[in-house]
Design a protein around this motif. Structure first.
Motif, PDB file in Angstrom:
ATOM      1  N   VAL A 248       0.836  -1.205   0.000  1.00  0.00           N
ATOM      2  CA  VAL A 248       0.000   0.000   0.000  1.00  0.00           C
ATOM      3  C   VAL A 248       0.870   1.254   0.000  1.00  0.00           C
ATOM      4  N   ALA A 249       1.950   1.234   0.789  1.00  0.00           N
ATOM      5  CA  ALA A 249       2.849   2.395   0.821  1.00  0.00           C
ATOM      6  C   ALA A 249       3.459   2.646  -0.553  1.00  0.00           C
ATOM      7  N   GLU A 250       3.852   1.574  -1.233  1.00  0.00           N
ATOM      8  CA  GLU A 250       4.412   1.740  -2.581  1.00  0.00           C
ATOM      9  C   GLU A 250       3.355   2.270  -3.540  1.00  0.00           C
ATOM     10  N   PHE A 251       2.126   1.789  -3.395  1.00  0.00           N
ATOM     11  CA  PHE A 251       1.028   2.272  -4.226  1.00  0.00           C
ATOM     12  C   PHE A 251       0.827   3.769  -4.024  1.00  0.00           C
ATOM     13  N   SER A 315      -6.940  -2.944  -1.788  1.00  0.00           N
ATOM     14  CA  SER A 315      -8.077  -2.613  -2.646  1.00  0.00           C
ATOM     15  C   SER A 315      -8.351  -1.116  -2.657  1.00  0.00           C
ATOM     16  N   ALA A 316      -8.224  -0.467  -1.490  1.00  0.00           N
ATOM     17  CA  ALA A 316      -8.425   0.983  -1.439  1.00  0.00           C
ATOM     18  C   ALA A 316      -7.341   1.713  -2.233  1.00  0.00           C
ATOM     19  N   ALA A 317      -6.095   1.246  -2.125  1.00  0.00           N
ATOM     20  CA  ALA A 317      -4.999   1.895  -2.846  1.00  0.00           C
ATOM     21  C   ALA A 317      -5.184   1.765  -4.347  1.00  0.00           C
ATOM     22  N   SER A 318      -5.585   0.565  -4.803  1.00  0.00           N
ATOM     23  CA  SER A 318      -5.773   0.377  -6.239  1.00  0.00           C
ATOM     24  C   SER A 318      -6.953   1.195  -6.752  1.00  0.00           C
ATOM     25  N   SER A 319      -8.047   1.242  -5.973  1.00  0.00           N
ATOM     26  CA  SER A 319      -9.199   2.050  -6.389  1.00  0.00           C
ATOM     27  C   SER A 319      -8.846   3.533  -6.416  1.00  0.00           C
TER      28      SER A 319
END
Length: 490
Positions: A248-251, A315-319
């Motif tokens: 998530v941090a990388e995203f 999922s939140a990061a990708s959205s």
């Protein structure tokens, strides 16, 4: 033959966490006293009563050690749970049975389980079992006790070599017995037994008989296994969470603005902007879908936006990446804030994984000094001017993904002056610790920073004040804040 052994098992209530240390100290003290009694009994090798006293002391030491281990786990806060169906089916109690004892015979499910005794006389071939041993083994008393040659037929095939070695060492070499093995009851259930015993020597030093004390430790071993499984499960979950947090941090690094610290937008001959932004993580370490962005558009206008998706993690990061990419593209194409949010709502509705989100979209025209903005279920911007602050009146707009396509998002306009400060934030900043509702007092705390904002040298100082005010708060959600100060026209 000594009298059959039995064990009274008082009802046990789980102790509260406070007295656990005291219980551990009492257990250790009692174990020391039992050791002293055993040493006194060991001084007399000829008295049969002393022999049985030693056996009972050995049994008590084992049980006190088990009790101490479980109290230690309780103090450490290690969760204990029953084994899941299928993980230890061979030792699960059957219908009408607890700890190998049929219902109606006082079974309590205690970890400190029952005790049975047996003695095999090698000179007369007499065998004696206590009543409790029959119950543990699941053998009817009328069937009589089993000889040493018959005993292995009850034992798990994998454990038979252990039993043979223990008996051989006792009969041939005079060694004490101390070990565990599994037995198959007549009803097909499997129980784990701990056995302790010694040979009885005749006047010439030869083994005349062998006695043993049997303790059913099935529940104890199952509990220990459950603890190990819980620890392993917690370890694996912790590793997954760490891996997810890194992803998530990388995203976030990939999709959020690349600039750090203050950002100056030239303004195309109008009033320039001094901008700074910051992300505040949640107290629980769960990264949500909060974002912020500031972008200079091809026509010289500036895009200012913050938003929040209801989901967390990967999922939140990708959205967020998808939503923020669409938002930037629409803004560059010249789509105004109200219509832009309508397009994002359509995108959210068509997503493979439906979610809800709030957003605030602003478009600043430096030449005219005007701010056009729209919101989708999001807190309004706070405008600070001349040492005071207020929330702008919100135009109509529902959460993204909450309604069908075609929902209209109204657009508002406000004129900004040089020296004005605009503060955009996600609701995680002012939400209460319960994480359920935005906290009105949090907004008042932001507005109370107005005198400090008026003295600040730039947007970065204003963001620093917000972080100092809210950074120590335990938040249920992460948050973003963006400070935008309007400069003097060049």
């Amino acid at each position: 033959m000594p009298p059959p052994l039995s064990a009274d098992r008082p009802s046990q209530q789980p102790p509260e966490r406070g007295p656990v240390d005291a219980l551990i100290s009492q257990t250790r003290r009692l174990r020391g006293e039992v050791d002293a009694v055993r040493r006194d009994a060991a001084s007399d090798e000829t008295d049969p009563r002393a022999r049985w006293q030693r056996a009972l002391c050995d049994l008590a030491v084992h049980q006190l050690d088990d009790l101490g281990a479980h109290l230690g786990q309780l103090r450490e806060g290690v969760p204990e749970r029953p084994a899941r169906p299928g993980t230890a089916a061979e030792e699960e109690p059957g219908p009408g049975e607890r700890d190998g004892r049929p219902d109606g015979e006082g079974a309590t499910g205690s970890l400190l389980t029952r005790v049975g005794s047996a003695e095999w006389n090698l000179l007369t071939d007499e065998v004696g079992w206590s009543e409790e041993l029959y119950r543990i083994i699941g053998r009817p008393p009328e069937a009589g006790p089993m000889s040493l040659d018959e005993l292995p037929s009850l034992v798990f095939v994998e454990d038979q070599p252990l039993l043979t070695r223990l008996v051989t060492d006792c009969l041939v070499d005079g060694k004490p017995i101390d070990g565990e093995f599994r037995v198959v009851r007549a009803d097909g259930r499997v129980r784990t037994l701990h056995v302790a015993g010694e040979p009885v020597l005749d006047g010439e030093g030869r083994t005349a008989s062998m006695w043993a004390v049997f303790r059913d430790v099935s529940e104890l071993r199952r509990s220990e296994r459950a603890v190990r499984e819980s620890r392993e499960s917690l370890r694996r979950r912790h590793e997954r969470e760490q891996a997810e947090q890194r992803l998530v941090a990388e995203f976030r690094e990939a999709v959020l603005p690349s600039w750090r610290g203050p950002l100056r937008l030239a303004g195309g001959g109008g009033a320039p902007l001094d901008v700074a932004g910051h992300h505040l993580p949640s107290g629980g370490g769960r990264t949500g879908g909060d974002w912020y962005d500031v972008l200079e558009l091809p026509d010289g206008n500036a895009l200012l936006t913050v938003g929040d998706l209801t989901d967390h993690g990967v999922s939140a990061a990708s959205s967020t990446a998808v939503l923020l990419g669409a938002l930037r593209g629409l803004a560059v194409a010249g789509v105004r804030p109200g219509a832009l949010l309508g397009h994002l709502n359509q995108l959210m509705e068509a997503a493979a994984q439906p979610a809800l989100g709030s957003a605030l979209c602003c478009r600043y025209d430096p030449a005219a000094g005007t701010l056009h903005w729209a919101q989708a279920g999001h807190p309004a911007p706070l405008l600070f001017r001349d040492g005071t602050g207020r929330a702008l009146d919100r135009p109509e707009g529902v959460l993204l993904g909450a309604t069908a396509s075609g929902s209209a998002y109204e657009q508002a306009e406000v004129r900004l002056r040089p020296g004005d400060l605009l503060l955009l934030h996600t609701d995680g900043l002012t939400r209460g610790e319960d994480g359920l509702d935005a906290d009105a007092s949090g907004t008042q705390r932001l507005l109370a920073l107005a005198p400090g904002f008026a003295r600040a040298r730039g947007a970065q100082d204003c963001v620093r004040m917000v972080v100092e005010e809210f950074g120590g708060t335990v938040r249920a959600d992460d948050a973003c804040v963006v400070a935008v100060r309007v400069g003097d026209p060049s």
